[in-house]
Design an enzyme around this catalytic site. Structure first.
Site: not given
Ligand code: PBG
Length: 323
Positions: A195, A248
């Protein structure tokens, strides 16, 4: 003699021929729809930066989940917006918390719909960081304990899969161990293995009300410049017991999808995040892009890159196009 002998255009001539040699197929059963569930009653409010996507209170979320299931989408991925937040994010692991109640209600109404829960603290902490803060930093090991409690409470509520998105070290191993100890050996883990610390989460933070009050997430989410590190993250998560790996965002990280797939052979998911959705929606609503064609192209590209399945805010809409 005609030149050239090999003409790849021969098999592009008609729709039927193109269909015969098509390498990648997209179907509703490849797609997962994120769903924002909020405290309160009778709520169905559109997120301004994500036209077409709303926050729902539980009863409305159950109805929406029914439509998603009906459209043939494989699963929902739930995010909670609690009524109250605190320093330790205690709403995340409260048995009567928003997600725990939503999972029970959705599973009761639609037992055959696969329910995945996002496991993270950021929507529940008053400071908006993804973990417990000690000495000005997100403390990894304390956070891992809280995340494990969160995952267990989701499993107890009936979640089929938990998806930790926090990027703490060791959280997959801890969650797997504690789920098993509590008898939830059948609950799977999709880890957000790679991520990235991405600007494309902007609209989500509005939706989930989870923008950090101070600072950023560069201390735990990955640097967009790194690829080898993503492969290491993926291997570690598998060793710790992850059943599937998520990459992601998706569109700008297709090389990572391919590398992780080739390196691990494990089931891989791509997450088309909020900013990717908003860009496509904005262009489509201005008439600059053909929405159906451009969204389908983006999703097919993710599968071609090696993703087995895709989390996308377009899941329900795309499933209806594909039907
Ligand atoms: C929670 C989370 C996030 C997203 C998914 N789980 C936000 C972040 O890390 O700021 C982002 C999903 C998206 O932008 O569609 N930690």
């Amino acid at each position: 003699m005609s030149f050239p002998a090999t003409r790849l255009r021969r098999l592009r001539r008609t729709p039927a021929l193109r269909g015969l040699v098509r390498e990648t197929h997209l179907s509703p059963s490849d797609l997962i729809q994120p769903l924002f569930v909020t405290a309160g009653a009778g709520v169905r409010e559109e997120i301004s930066a994500m036209p077409g996507i709303s926050r729902f209170s539980i009863t409305e979320a159950v109805d929406e989940a029914g439509e998603i299931h009906e459209a043939g989408v494989a699963a929902v991925l739930l995010f909670g917006i609690p009524a109250d937040k605190d320093e330790a994010g205690s709403g995340a692991y409260d048995d009567e918390g928003i997600i725990q109640m939503a999972v029970r209600a959705i599973k009761e109404a639609h037992p055959d719909l696969t329910v995945i829960t996002d496991v993270c603290l950021c929507e529940y902490t008053s400071h908006g960081q993804c973990g417990f803060i000690r000495d000005g930093e997100v403390d990894n090991d304390v956070t891992v304990e809280l995340l494990s409690k969160t995952a267990i409470s989701h499993a107890e509520a009936g979640a089929d899969i938990v998806a930790p998105s926090d990027m703490m070290d060791g959280r997959v191993g801890s969650i797997r161990y504690q789920l098993d100890e509590e008898g939830h050996t059948g609950v799977a883990i999709i880890s957000y293995a790679a991520k990235y610390s991405s600007a494309f989460y902007g609209p989500f933070r509005e939706a989930a009300d989870s923008t950090p009050q101070e600072g950023d997430r560069h201390g735990y989410q990955m640097d967009p410049a790194n690829g080898d590190e993503a492969v290491r993250e993926a291997r570690l998560d598998l060793e710790e017991g992850a059943d599937a790996l998520m990459i992601k965002p998706a569109s700008h990280y297709l090389d990572i999808v391919r590398r992780v797939k080739d390196d691990t052979g494990a089931p891989v998911a791509a997450y088309q995040v909020s900013g990717e959705y908003s860009m496509l929606k904005a262009a489509a609503s201005n008439g600059w892009l053909d929405e159906q064609r451009s969204v389908t192209e983006a999703l097919v590209s993710m599968k071609r890159a090696g993703a087995d399945f895709i989390v996308t805010y377009y899941a329900k809409e795309a499933a209806l196009w594909l039907a």
